[in-house]
Design a protein around this motif. Structure first.
Motif, PDB file in Angstrom:
ATOM      1  N   GLU A  25       0.813  -1.226   0.000  1.00 14.45           N
ATOM      2  CA  GLU A  25       0.000   0.000   0.000  1.00 14.45           C
ATOM      3  C   GLU A  25       0.846   1.276   0.000  1.00 14.45           C
ATOM      4  N   ASN A  26       2.128   1.169   0.324  1.00 13.79           N
ATOM      5  CA  ASN A  26       2.995   2.353   0.358  1.00 13.79           C
ATOM      6  C   ASN A  26       3.163   3.002  -1.012  1.00 13.79           C
ATOM      7  N   VAL A  27       2.939   2.256  -2.070  1.00 14.43           N
ATOM      8  CA  VAL A  27       3.091   2.821  -3.419  1.00 14.43           C
ATOM      9  C   VAL A  27       1.885   3.667  -3.833  1.00 14.43           C
ATOM     10  N   ILE A  28       0.764   3.490  -3.158  1.00 13.69           N
ATOM     11  CA  ILE A  28      -0.489   4.135  -3.597  1.00 13.69           C
ATOM     12  C   ILE A  28      -0.379   5.656  -3.698  1.00 13.69           C
ATOM     13  N   PRO A  29       0.087   6.382  -2.665  1.00 16.76           N
ATOM     14  CA  PRO A  29       0.136   7.839  -2.806  1.00 16.76           C
ATOM     15  C   PRO A  29       1.024   8.305  -3.960  1.00 16.76           C
ATOM     16  N   HIS A  30       2.112   7.588  -4.210  1.00 13.38           N
ATOM     17  CA  HIS A  30       3.024   7.952  -5.306  1.00 13.38           C
ATOM     18  C   HIS A  30       2.365   7.713  -6.663  1.00 13.38           C
ATOM     19  N   ILE A  31       1.641   6.611  -6.771  1.00  6.54           N
ATOM     20  CA  ILE A  31       0.931   6.322  -8.026  1.00  6.54           C
ATOM     21  C   ILE A  31      -0.181   7.335  -8.259  1.00  6.54           C
ATOM     22  N   LEU A  32      -0.879   7.720  -7.216  1.00  3.00           N
ATOM     23  CA  LEU A  32      -1.929   8.735  -7.362  1.00  3.00           C
ATOM     24  C   LEU A  32      -1.335  10.064  -7.839  1.00  3.00           C
ATOM     25  N   ARG A  33      -0.140  10.402  -7.355  1.00  2.00           N
ATOM     26  CA  ARG A  33       0.535  11.622  -7.812  1.00  2.00           C
ATOM     27  C   ARG A  33       0.897  11.506  -9.297  1.00  2.00           C
ATOM     28  N   LEU A  34       1.396  10.339  -9.713  1.00  6.31           N
ATOM     29  CA  LEU A  34       1.715  10.134 -11.134  1.00  6.31           C
ATOM     30  C   LEU A  34       0.464  10.279 -12.003  1.00  6.31           C
ATOM     31  N   ILE A  35      -0.633   9.720 -11.533  1.00  8.83           N
ATOM     32  CA  ILE A  35      -1.894   9.809 -12.292  1.00  8.83           C
ATOM     33  C   ILE A  35      -2.364  11.259 -12.381  1.00  8.83           C
ATOM     34  N   SER A  36      -2.306  11.984 -11.277  1.00  9.77           N
ATOM     35  CA  SER A  36      -2.713  13.399 -11.282  1.00  9.77           C
ATOM     36  C   SER A  36      -1.870  14.202 -12.262  1.00  9.77           C
ATOM     37  N   ASN A  37      -0.563  13.952 -12.265  1.00  8.04           N
ATOM     38  CA  ASN A  37       0.327  14.652 -13.200  1.00  8.04           C
ATOM     39  C   ASN A  37       0.011  14.288 -14.642  1.00  8.04           C
ATOM     40  N   ALA A  38      -0.252  13.014 -14.906  1.00  4.26           N
ATOM     41  CA  ALA A  38      -0.583  12.584 -16.270  1.00  4.26           C
ATOM     42  C   ALA A  38      -1.873  13.250 -16.750  1.00  4.26           C
ATOM     43  N   LYS A  39      -2.839  13.344 -15.865  1.00  5.92           N
ATOM     44  CA  LYS A  39      -4.104  13.997 -16.229  1.00  5.92           C
ATOM     45  C   LYS A  39      -3.881  15.467 -16.570  1.00  5.92           C
ATOM     46  N   LYS A  40      -3.060  16.158 -15.790  1.00  5.67           N
ATOM     47  CA  LYS A  40      -2.772  17.580 -16.047  1.00  5.67           C
ATOM     48  C   LYS A  40      -2.139  17.773 -17.417  1.00  5.67           C
ATOM     49  N   GLU A  41      -1.314  16.796 -17.812  1.00  7.00           N
ATOM     50  CA  GLU A  41      -0.607  16.882 -19.093  1.00  7.00           C
ATOM     51  C   GLU A  41      -1.348  16.176 -20.225  1.00  7.00           C
ATOM     52  N   ASN A  42      -2.530  15.649 -19.933  1.00  2.00           N
ATOM     53  CA  ASN A  42      -3.345  14.892 -20.895  1.00  2.00           C
ATOM     54  C   ASN A  42      -2.569  13.737 -21.525  1.00  2.00           C
ATOM     55  N   ILE A  43      -1.808  13.051 -20.685  1.00  2.00           N
ATOM     56  CA  ILE A  43      -1.036  11.889 -21.116  1.00  2.00           C
ATOM     57  C   ILE A  43      -1.922  10.647 -20.986  1.00  2.00           C
ATOM     58  N   PRO A  44      -1.874   9.747 -21.952  1.00  2.00           N
ATOM     59  CA  PRO A  44      -2.644   8.506 -21.815  1.00  2.00           C
ATOM     60  C   PRO A  44      -2.213   7.717 -20.581  1.00  2.00           C
ATOM     61  N   ILE A  45      -3.188   7.143 -19.906  1.00  2.00           N
ATOM     62  CA  ILE A  45      -2.942   6.290 -18.752  1.00  2.00           C
ATOM     63  C   ILE A  45      -3.381   4.878 -19.128  1.00  2.00           C
ATOM     64  N   ILE A  46      -2.467   3.938 -18.979  1.00  2.00           N
ATOM     65  CA  ILE A  46      -2.751   2.539 -19.298  1.00  2.00           C
ATOM     66  C   ILE A  46      -2.675   1.750 -17.995  1.00  2.00           C
ATOM     67  N   LEU A  47      -3.772   1.097 -17.652  1.00  2.00           N
ATOM     68  CA  LEU A  47      -3.853   0.310 -16.426  1.00  2.00           C
ATOM     69  C   LEU A  47      -3.932  -1.162 -16.786  1.00  2.00           C
ATOM     70  N   THR A  48      -3.030  -1.958 -16.224  1.00  6.26           N
ATOM     71  CA  THR A  48      -3.122  -3.401 -16.449  1.00  6.26           C
ATOM     72  C   THR A  48      -3.835  -4.048 -15.274  1.00  6.26           C
ATOM     73  N   GLN A  49      -4.486  -5.153 -15.576  1.00  3.75           N
ATOM     74  CA  GLN A  49      -5.153  -5.952 -14.552  1.00  3.75           C
ATOM     75  C   GLN A  49      -4.820  -7.412 -14.781  1.00  3.75           C
ATOM     76  N   ASP A  50      -4.320  -8.050 -13.737  1.00  6.56           N
ATOM     77  CA  ASP A  50      -4.217  -9.500 -13.759  1.00  6.56           C
ATOM     78  C   ASP A  50      -5.657  -9.998 -13.841  1.00  6.56           C
ATOM     79  N   TRP A  51      -5.950 -10.957 -14.699  1.00  9.41           N
ATOM     80  CA  TRP A  51      -7.344 -11.312 -15.006  1.00  9.41           C
ATOM     81  C   TRP A  51      -7.399 -12.797 -15.333  1.00  9.41           C
TER      82      TRP A  51
END
Length: 176
Positions: free
Chosen positions: A26-52
């Motif tokens: 869970e320690n990675v969560i705040p850092h990943i949320l920051r990366l996502i927020s930055n990507a959204k500001k820059e309109n960068i595509p976000i690709i999420l993988t899911q083990d399925w």
């Protein structure tokens, strides 16, 4: 073009009680949320993988049953889903093996978006992150890995995988 790739941030890995959860995931969560927020500001595509996985997946001979399709354990964590809810530049890759490329449409997405560089984060550093990173480098895509936004159940393997990615694959290792 640049993209943000988030590997397997699912309940079974990142949340206490998940079948393959490990202390510290869970320690990675705040850092990943920051990366996502930055990507959204820059309109960068976000690709999420899911083990399925299917209920009787061959992988369960190696690992405990996890991320069975359409279960709560396979769901992307709520914090990420809330953050991307109104963002239209998101792609989901459902994968059955370690690499996000194996039997998926990932190559098509990369070609469609003309991806030449990625920021990479997620779980687990020495398995799905490593094998996806290796495939990205095989396609001559520049990779920036955020070491505080990835982790492993085994710190020695985590450190080894970071070293392999940096020294062998020439991946840029950074912090968020």
């Amino acid at each position: 073009m640049k993209a943000l790739i988030i590997i397997d941030m699912q309940n079974d890995f990142a949340k206490e009680g998940g079948t393959l959860y490990f202390k510290g995931a869970e320690n990675v969560i705040p850092h990943i949320l920051r990366l996502i927020s930055n990507a959204k500001k820059e309109n960068i595509p976000i690709i999420l993988t899911q083990d399925w996985h299917e209920e009787n997946d061959e992988e369960f001979k190696i690992w405990t049953k996890h991320c069975v399709k359409n279960t709560d354990g396979a769901k992307i964590i709520d914090e990420i889903l809330k953050l991307i809810k109104d963002y239209n530049n998101v792609y989901f890759i459902k994968k059955t093996r370690y690499s996000a490329f194996y039997n998926t449409n990932f190559d098509k997405i990369i070609k469609k978006l003309n991806i030449t560089e990625v920021d990479l984060a997620g779980l687990v550093s020495n398995i799905c992150v490593l094998f996806t990173a290796e495939e990205l480098r095989n396609r001559d895509i520049k990779v920036n890995l955020f070491k505080n936004a990835t982790n492993s159940y085994d710190q020695k393997l985590h450190e080894l995988s970071l070293r392999l990615m940096n020294e062998v694959l020439k991946i840029n290792i950074r912090e968020v």
